[in-house]
Design an enzyme around this catalytic site. Structure first.
Site, PDB file in Angstrom:
ATOM      1  N   GLU A 143      -5.173  -4.842  10.612  1.00 30.13           N
ATOM      2  CA  GLU A 143      -4.163  -3.811  10.811  1.00 30.13           C
ATOM      3  C   GLU A 143      -4.463  -3.061  12.108  1.00 30.13           C
ATOM      4  O   GLU A 143      -5.293  -2.135  12.122  1.00 30.13           O
ATOM      5  CB  GLU A 143      -4.181  -2.810   9.645  1.00 30.13           C
ATOM      6  CG  GLU A 143      -3.919  -3.441   8.294  1.00 30.13           C
ATOM      7  CD  GLU A 143      -3.361  -2.417   7.307  1.00 30.13           C
ATOM      8  OE1 GLU A 143      -2.243  -2.653   6.827  1.00 30.13           O
ATOM      9  OE2 GLU A 143      -4.011  -1.399   7.040  1.00 30.13           O
ATOM     10  N   ASN A 182       0.869  -1.178   0.000  1.00 28.11           N
ATOM     11  CA  ASN A 182       0.000   0.000   0.000  1.00 28.11           C
ATOM     12  C   ASN A 182       0.905   1.228   0.000  1.00 28.11           C
ATOM     13  O   ASN A 182       1.499   1.561   1.025  1.00 28.11           O
ATOM     14  CB  ASN A 182      -0.895  -0.033   1.251  1.00 28.11           C
ATOM     15  CG  ASN A 182      -1.748   1.213   1.382  1.00 28.11           C
ATOM     16  OD1 ASN A 182      -1.790   2.054   0.481  1.00 28.11           O
ATOM     17  ND2 ASN A 182      -2.435   1.336   2.506  1.00 28.11           N
TER      18      ASN A 182
END
Ligand code: 13P
Length: 247
Positions: free
Chosen positions: A165, A11
């Protein structure tokens, strides 16, 4: 049911200019023949060019967010259909930076996930608790609640992944212990199985938050960890490839 094929996704967040395409090329060269599926999620403006550049390689390209509508009067937004049209195959949804910075609720994330599926994209749906929630002993309840609220029924039988996350581990260098990761991933797996049945065993559960070459092997070999969603360490081909090789 066979274990899911691991996915290592980078990402890039709001990082990367056209010059960074060279890094993507180096990632594709180094990732050839890897045991994991490898994806890069760059800023939207790089997606089309990156897709063209990486066509014929094994590396997939994904978006970092998409609107819940396919088109319309939504100034500044990008739809799942647009990402797919540019060549993207995946899309990250419900990242904590969007949940926090743009007030995205579970319901919004679920609608975005439906749009991604309708556009033929493979969603990576993010969940994770804050430090306060963990300290209060609520991490499992918060995260499994996010899984229930953010994953629409349409995902049954489809290719998707969930990324755990912890908000406090993102960009901080801090990570949960391996047993904390395993406890959470097992809880997410059980929730997926309740929601979607046995077929959901094919969906990898990624870990994200300060994954780097030095901790990747331990994290990626923990129980129920089916890959990683990597922020900072995905910006440099050498670091990202070291993580890919740790699978
Ligand atoms: P870092 O790897 O930089 O901690 O970021 C994790 C993340 O948010 C990936 O989506």
């Amino acid at each position: 049911m066979a274990a899911p094929t691991p996915l290592i996704a980078g990402n890039w967040k709001m990082n990367g200019l056209r010059a960074s395409l060279a890094e993507a090329r180096a990632i594709a060269n180094g990732a050839a023949g890897s045991r994991a599926r490898v994806a890069i999620c760059p800023p939207n403006l790089l997606i089309h060019q990156m897709c063209e550049m990486l066509s014929g390689t094994e590396v997939l390209v994904g978006g970092q967010d998409a609107h819940w509508e396919m088109s319309g009067a939504f100034t500044g937004d990008v739809s799942a259909q647009m990402l797919a049209d540019a060549g993207a195959k995946l899309v990250i949804l419900g990242h904590s930076e969007r949940r926090t910075g743009y007030r995205e609720t579970d319901e919004i994330v679920a609608r975005k996930t439906q749009a991604a599926l309708a556009a033929g994209l493979e969603p990576i749906v993010c969940v994770g608790e804050t430090l306060e929630e963990r300290k209060a002993g609520h991490a499992l309840a918060v995260v499994t609640g996010q899984v229930r609220g953010s994953l629409p029924a349409d995902l049954a039988g489809k290719a998707f992944s969930v990324a755990y996350e912890p908000v406090w581990a993102i960009g901080t260098g801090l990570t949960p212990t391996t047993s904390e990761i395993e406890e959470m991933h097992r809880a997410i797996r059980a929730t997926l199985s309740e929601m979607f049945g046995a077929a959901s065993a094919a969906a990898p559960i990624l870990y994200g938050g300060s994954v780097k070459p030095s901790n990747a092997r331990e994290i990626l070999h923990a129980a129920e960890v089916g890959g990683a969603l990597v922020g900072g360490a995905s910006l440099k081909a050498e670091d990202f490839l070291a993580i890919v090789r740790a699978v």
